[in-house]
Motif scaffolding. Structure first.
Motif, PDB file in Angstrom:
ATOM      1  N   UNK A 106       0.872  -1.168   0.000  1.00 31.47           N
ATOM      2  CA  UNK A 106       0.000   0.000   0.000  1.00 31.47           C
ATOM      3  C   UNK A 106       0.914   1.224   0.000  1.00 31.47           C
ATOM      4  N   UNK A 107       0.984   1.926  -1.134  1.00 30.29           N
ATOM      5  CA  UNK A 107       1.968   2.994  -1.303  1.00 30.29           C
ATOM      6  C   UNK A 107       1.680   4.211  -0.440  1.00 30.29           C
ATOM      7  N   UNK A 108       0.410   4.441  -0.148  1.00 31.99           N
ATOM      8  CA  UNK A 108      -0.021   5.561   0.692  1.00 31.99           C
ATOM      9  C   UNK A 108      -1.465   5.307   1.100  1.00 31.99           C
ATOM     10  N   UNK A 109      -2.096   6.302   1.708  1.00 33.46           N
ATOM     11  CA  UNK A 109      -3.457   6.129   2.199  1.00 33.46           C
ATOM     12  C   UNK A 109      -4.508   5.955   1.121  1.00 33.46           C
ATOM     13  N   UNK A 137       0.762   2.151   9.975  1.00 31.88           N
ATOM     14  CA  UNK A 137      -0.411   1.534  10.583  1.00 31.88           C
ATOM     15  C   UNK A 137      -1.640   1.840   9.723  1.00 31.88           C
ATOM     16  N   UNK A 138      -2.415   0.808   9.397  1.00 30.69           N
ATOM     17  CA  UNK A 138      -3.676   0.988   8.670  1.00 30.69           C
ATOM     18  C   UNK A 138      -4.774   0.241   9.406  1.00 30.69           C
ATOM     19  N   UNK A 139      -5.991   0.770   9.310  1.00 28.33           N
ATOM     20  CA  UNK A 139      -7.128   0.142   9.964  1.00 28.33           C
ATOM     21  C   UNK A 139      -7.628  -1.047   9.148  1.00 28.33           C
ATOM     22  N   UNK A 140      -7.815  -2.167   9.837  1.00 26.81           N
ATOM     23  CA  UNK A 140      -8.335  -3.409   9.273  1.00 26.81           C
ATOM     24  C   UNK A 140      -9.768  -3.524   9.768  1.00 26.81           C
ATOM     25  N   UNK A 155      -6.497  -1.293  14.274  1.00 31.35           N
ATOM     26  CA  UNK A 155      -5.277  -0.768  13.654  1.00 31.35           C
ATOM     27  C   UNK A 155      -4.190  -1.840  13.643  1.00 31.35           C
ATOM     28  N   UNK A 156      -3.720  -2.165  12.429  1.00 31.14           N
ATOM     29  CA  UNK A 156      -2.644  -3.142  12.289  1.00 31.14           C
ATOM     30  C   UNK A 156      -1.321  -2.381  12.283  1.00 31.14           C
ATOM     31  N   UNK A 157      -0.565  -2.560  13.347  1.00 33.22           N
ATOM     32  CA  UNK A 157       0.647  -1.788  13.570  1.00 33.22           C
ATOM     33  C   UNK A 157       1.843  -2.399  12.855  1.00 33.22           C
ATOM     34  N   UNK A 177      -9.663   0.410   4.170  1.00 36.09           N
ATOM     35  CA  UNK A 177     -10.242   1.569   3.491  1.00 36.09           C
ATOM     36  C   UNK A 177      -9.210   2.649   3.209  1.00 36.09           C
ATOM     37  N   UNK A 178      -9.526   3.523   2.267  1.00 35.39           N
ATOM     38  CA  UNK A 178      -8.675   4.674   2.006  1.00 35.39           C
ATOM     39  C   UNK A 178      -8.627   5.585   3.231  1.00 35.39           C
TER      40      UNK A 178
END
Length: 196
Positions: A106-109, A137-140, A155-157, A177-178
């Motif tokens: 995932x290159x960015x948000x 970190x992105x939300x799963x 949040x997957x750290x 999600x974006x």
């Protein structure tokens, strides 16, 4: 030393491990994977339309392992030494064998993945999936398959491992999600067992 947390859901659970590697190992692994894996932007079919995948991907695994989804068939590239060592570590930690890994960058948000379950036939009736995250970190997000209301956002750290157990894919869908808040890159490795 990894710390394990059991997250209980209505009719299932997930296992979440923090700090699977040392901080130094995790940073080095992130750089190695980012620089050496064969990242590609694949084209997939969604609702009959062919679109560019909203993330970069590559697929590694045992000889003759194949993965079919979104109208495409992907043949595994042989394991790199780095991925093979990580597979062994994750199998030792979780107690499950794996013969392939789908690698996602995932290159960015703005890179994301919509709601889905990992329920392709070659994964068997009750797949176990181990999802290892490095970087941002992105939300799963999770929701029950037959309901549209989201039930959990986790949040997957960096340097964390999420294990989705047997039966989970038939009960829940998941998404990334974006996000306007997340501008840095994230690498996610989903280890699976394929039955071709």
């Amino acid at each position: 030393m990894a710390t394990k947390h059991l997250i209980q859901l209505d009719d299932s659970y997930i296992e979440y491990y923090r700090n699977l590697l040392s901080n130094t190992q995790a940073q080095a692994l992130y750089r190695t994977l980012n620089e050496t894996l064969d990242w590609q932007q694949e084209h997939i079919q969604i609702f009959g339309k062919t679109i560019a995948s909203p993330r970069l991907q590559c697929f590694y695994g045992d000889l003759d392992v194949a993965y079919r989804y979104s109208g495409r068939t992907f043949i595994a590239t042989p394991w790199t030494d780095t991925l093979a060592k990580l597979k062994h570590l994750i199998s030792s930690q979780t107690g499950y064998p794996f013969n392939g890994v789908l690698c996602n960058l995932y290159r960015n948000g703005q890179d994301a993945m919509g709601w889905h379950s990992d329920n392709e036939p070659e994964l068997g009736q009750n797949p176990v999936i181990a999802s290892f995250s490095l970087g941002e970190t992105r939300n799963f997000s999770l929701r029950k398959t037959k309901h549209t209301k989201q039930c959990l956002s986790l949040p997957l750290e960096h340097n964390s491992l999420l294990l989705m157990p047997e039966g989970f894919q038939s009960l829940y869908q998941h998404a990334v999600s974006r996000s306007k808040k997340n501008n840095d890159a994230r690498i996610n490795l989903t280890f699976r067992m394929f039955y071709n």
